[in-house]
Design an enzyme around this catalytic site. Sequence first.
Site, PDB file in Angstrom:
ATOM      1  N   LYS A 153      48.259  50.753  42.771  1.00  0.00           N
ATOM      2  CA  LYS A 153      47.560  51.522  41.743  1.00  0.00           C
ATOM      3  C   LYS A 153      46.133  51.838  42.189  1.00  0.00           C
ATOM      4  O   LYS A 153      45.252  50.979  42.178  1.00  0.00           O
ATOM      5  CB  LYS A 153      47.497  50.757  40.414  1.00  0.00           C
ATOM      6  N   GLU A 156      41.493  55.352  38.841  1.00  0.00           N
ATOM      7  CA  GLU A 156      41.691  56.644  38.173  1.00  0.00           C
ATOM      8  C   GLU A 156      40.839  57.746  38.815  1.00  0.00           C
ATOM      9  O   GLU A 156      41.261  58.902  38.907  1.00  0.00           O
ATOM     10  CB  GLU A 156      41.308  56.565  36.685  1.00  0.00           C
ATOM     11  N   GLY A 206      38.027  44.805  42.655  1.00  0.00           N
ATOM     12  CA  GLY A 206      37.318  45.507  41.590  1.00  0.00           C
ATOM     13  C   GLY A 206      36.209  44.637  41.057  1.00  0.00           C
ATOM     14  O   GLY A 206      35.717  43.734  41.745  1.00  0.00           O
ATOM     15  N   GLY A 211      38.464  41.516  36.945  1.00  0.00           N
ATOM     16  CA  GLY A 211      39.143  40.436  37.666  1.00  0.00           C
ATOM     17  C   GLY A 211      39.534  39.302  36.723  1.00  0.00           C
ATOM     18  O   GLY A 211      40.621  38.724  36.838  1.00  0.00           O
ATOM     19  N   GLU A 228      39.231  40.144  44.882  1.00  0.00           N
ATOM     20  CA  GLU A 228      38.035  40.535  45.651  1.00  0.00           C
ATOM     21  C   GLU A 228      37.116  41.227  44.666  1.00  0.00           C
ATOM     22  O   GLU A 228      37.379  42.360  44.252  1.00  0.00           O
ATOM     23  CB  GLU A 228      38.410  41.500  46.779  1.00  0.00           C
ATOM     24  N   CYS A 262      30.609  46.420  47.556  1.00  0.00           N
ATOM     25  CA  CYS A 262      30.586  45.032  47.078  1.00  0.00           C
ATOM     26  C   CYS A 262      29.760  44.144  47.995  1.00  0.00           C
ATOM     27  O   CYS A 262      29.258  43.120  47.571  1.00  0.00           O
ATOM     28  CB  CYS A 262      32.001  44.499  46.967  1.00  0.00           C
ATOM     29  N   GLU A 352      25.122  43.147  39.476  1.00  0.00           N
ATOM     30  CA  GLU A 352      25.502  44.084  40.524  1.00  0.00           C
ATOM     31  C   GLU A 352      25.169  45.501  40.049  1.00  0.00           C
ATOM     32  O   GLU A 352      25.740  45.976  39.066  1.00  0.00           O
ATOM     33  CB  GLU A 352      27.009  43.953  40.781  1.00  0.00           C
TER      34      GLU A 352
HETATM   35  P1  NAD Z   1      37.082  48.039  38.135  1.00  0.00           P
HETATM   36  O1  NAD Z   1      37.184  46.562  38.034  1.00  0.00           O
HETATM   37  O2  NAD Z   1      36.571  48.797  37.004  1.00  0.00           O
HETATM   38  O3  NAD Z   1      38.500  48.653  38.520  1.00  0.00           O
HETATM   39  C1  NAD Z   1      39.231  48.232  39.640  1.00  0.00           C
HETATM   40  C2  NAD Z   1      40.678  48.622  39.464  1.00  0.00           C
HETATM   41  O4  NAD Z   1      41.234  47.883  38.384  1.00  0.00           O
HETATM   42  C3  NAD Z   1      40.905  50.090  39.134  1.00  0.00           C
HETATM   43  O5  NAD Z   1      42.063  50.552  39.793  1.00  0.00           O
HETATM   44  C4  NAD Z   1      41.140  50.041  37.643  1.00  0.00           C
HETATM   45  O6  NAD Z   1      41.935  51.115  37.175  1.00  0.00           O
HETATM   46  C5  NAD Z   1      41.882  48.745  37.473  1.00  0.00           C
HETATM   47  N1  NAD Z   1      41.820  48.143  36.133  1.00  0.00           N
HETATM   48  C6  NAD Z   1      40.938  48.386  35.137  1.00  0.00           C
HETATM   49  N2  NAD Z   1      41.227  47.641  34.050  1.00  0.00           N
HETATM   50  C7  NAD Z   1      42.312  46.902  34.359  1.00  0.00           C
HETATM   51  C8  NAD Z   1      43.059  45.919  33.662  1.00  0.00           C
HETATM   52  N3  NAD Z   1      42.753  45.543  32.419  1.00  0.00           N
HETATM   53  N4  NAD Z   1      44.116  45.346  34.292  1.00  0.00           N
HETATM   54  C9  NAD Z   1      44.432  45.680  35.555  1.00  0.00           C
HETATM   55  N5  NAD Z   1      43.750  46.610  36.268  1.00  0.00           N
HETATM   56  C10 NAD Z   1      42.696  47.210  35.684  1.00  0.00           C
HETATM   57  O7  NAD Z   1      36.211  48.276  39.448  1.00  0.00           O
HETATM   58  P2  NAD Z   1      35.672  49.677  39.977  1.00  0.00           P
HETATM   59  O8  NAD Z   1      34.641  50.153  39.027  1.00  0.00           O
HETATM   60  O9  NAD Z   1      36.801  50.567  40.320  1.00  0.00           O
HETATM   61  O10 NAD Z   1      35.021  49.217  41.364  1.00  0.00           O
HETATM   62  C11 NAD Z   1      33.769  48.655  41.451  1.00  0.00           C
HETATM   63  C12 NAD Z   1      33.836  47.147  41.527  1.00  0.00           C
HETATM   64  O11 NAD Z   1      34.682  46.730  42.583  1.00  0.00           O
HETATM   65  C13 NAD Z   1      32.507  46.506  41.839  1.00  0.00           C
HETATM   66  O12 NAD Z   1      32.270  45.400  41.007  1.00  0.00           O
HETATM   67  C14 NAD Z   1      32.652  46.042  43.271  1.00  0.00           C
HETATM   68  O13 NAD Z   1      31.816  44.988  43.646  1.00  0.00           O
HETATM   69  C15 NAD Z   1      34.068  45.704  43.346  1.00  0.00           C
HETATM   70  N6  NAD Z   1      34.524  45.719  44.719  1.00  0.00           N
HETATM   71  C16 NAD Z   1      34.808  44.545  45.358  1.00  0.00           C
HETATM   72  C17 NAD Z   1      35.202  44.531  46.683  1.00  0.00           C
HETATM   73  C18 NAD Z   1      35.534  43.258  47.398  1.00  0.00           C
HETATM   74  O14 NAD Z   1      36.271  43.315  48.365  1.00  0.00           O
HETATM   75  N7  NAD Z   1      35.040  42.122  46.975  1.00  0.00           N
HETATM   76  C19 NAD Z   1      35.323  45.732  47.364  1.00  0.00           C
HETATM   77  C20 NAD Z   1      35.015  46.910  46.698  1.00  0.00           C
HETATM   78  C21 NAD Z   1      34.633  46.886  45.374  1.00  0.00           C
END
Ligand code: NAD
Length: 450
Positions: A153, A156, A206, A211, A228, A262, A352
């Site tokens: 997935k 969006e 994410g 998470g 992650e 991240c 962050e």
């Molecule tokens: P997000 O947590 O908003 O979304 C991540 C993913 O989760 C998306 O595909 C989203 O559609 C999905 N999602 C949203 N709600 C969900 C739910 N209730 N259940 C399951 N899935 C759901 O993150 P983002 O805004 O897309 O990305 C930014 C974040 O990602 C930042 O906090 C960043 O630090 C983190 N990030 C971490 C790493 C790492 O490897 N540690 C790498 C890149 C980004």
Amino acid sequence: MTLHVVNPATEAVIAELEQAGIDEADEAVSRAKAAGPAWRAVAPEDRGRLLRRVATLVEEHAEELARVESENVGKPIAAARGEVAMVARVFHFYAGAVDKHGGSEIPVAGGIDVTFREPLGVVGLIVPWNFPLNIASWKLGPALACGNTVVLKPAELTPLSALRLSELILDAGIPEGVVNVLVGKGSIVGRRLAEHPDVAKIGFTGSTLIGRDVMRAAAGTIKRVTLELGGKSANVVFEDADLDRAASSAPDAVFDNAGQDCCARSRILVQRSVYDEFLERLVAAASRVRVGDPRDDATEMGPLISAGHRETVASFVDDEVAFRGDTPDGPGFWFPCTIVEASNDDRVAREEVFGPVAAVIPFEDEADAVRLANDTPYGLSGSVWTRDVARALRMVRAIDSGVISVNSNTSVRVQTPFGGFKQSGFGRELGLQGLEGYSELKNVYISTAG
Ligand code: NAD
Ligand code: MN
């Protein structure tokens, strides 16, 4: 429920896609489940050969994939090319790893004991928008290598590169149903994957906020999770460091990908004795960052991902800044490179930002540096700049983070484990360690009694 995919540099709609709902998510899981037995029966060497073909097809379509990614994320084309090159290298790495990832034989009484590495089954891979294809590959490579089938997935905001990759995966000869891409809302289909009884594991990248939701949803079926999550990493600069190198590389360590990284070293901790001198050099380096059209080969920083995200980033900055860069006029979700002087208790140093905002914070001595570096709920990445090797070693051992670099700001390599301490998550991706998260260890005892 049509999804309008936008180019963040122009605000133009570049694609309209139908979004999946619960039914489509369940269908994708069923397809992955049905494809499981045949895929795990493919001989490891042949699985490796198929992954090698995916890697080669990514290389052959590198420019196309880089343009798709650049247009959808607003990232500079040069950076997108580098990321796509890494995607190919990730598939090459796991292609080579497939038939070297075995169990072991353990000496026991009365027989022999061996371990096997079994696939988990259907794995749900949920990825963010900042490095869409790269992060997808970090999960797809080991998941497929270990014989799992996948529902991926994408975020969006950035589904386009994953959709194109899924076509290349089919072209490579990986059977239909092994990789299923699901375009839809995280709160609906992401959540469904995390709860689904036929999904054995969620590989999630994410925010820490989401998470937590994923971990909670996974608890119902005792799903395995790799998380992650976010970061607030420290870039620690001692007075004996090569200040020129430290200062000239510090902007990129925060402003790369417009700070939507991240691993961003968004807290720059500087020893007070060289603080003023360092800040001056840092500002000079930041003023050289080329912000503009992502299609231009020379561009180093593009816009943020969305208008909403720009508002969030802006909320961290007031008028008092040490540096504020320029941005292009016209459409696009631009935000300037920004440097603020801060204390570690300020919001800009605690949360962050996920934008091009660096907080510079003074420290007194080594103990103070360790205290400040660790005074955060996160523990993903970080850097230490010093010419004193013993001090570098003391610092990297004392800092609670999953990856850390000395006299360098790099965190991610195909061959080395990547992941967080504390609320930056758990589990490791990349390297041979990445395979551990996509297989289950089985122990078998065979009696040799006659
Ligand atoms: P997000 O947590 O908003 O979304 C991540 C993913 O989760 C998306 O595909 C989203 O559609 C999905 N999602 C949203 N709600 C969900 C739910 N209730 N259940 C399951 N899935 C759901 O993150 P983002 O805004 O897309 O990305 C930014 C974040 O990602 C930042 O906090 C960043 O630090 C983190 N990030 C971490 C790493 C790492 O490897 N540690 C790498 C890149 C980004
Ligand atoms: Mn988000």
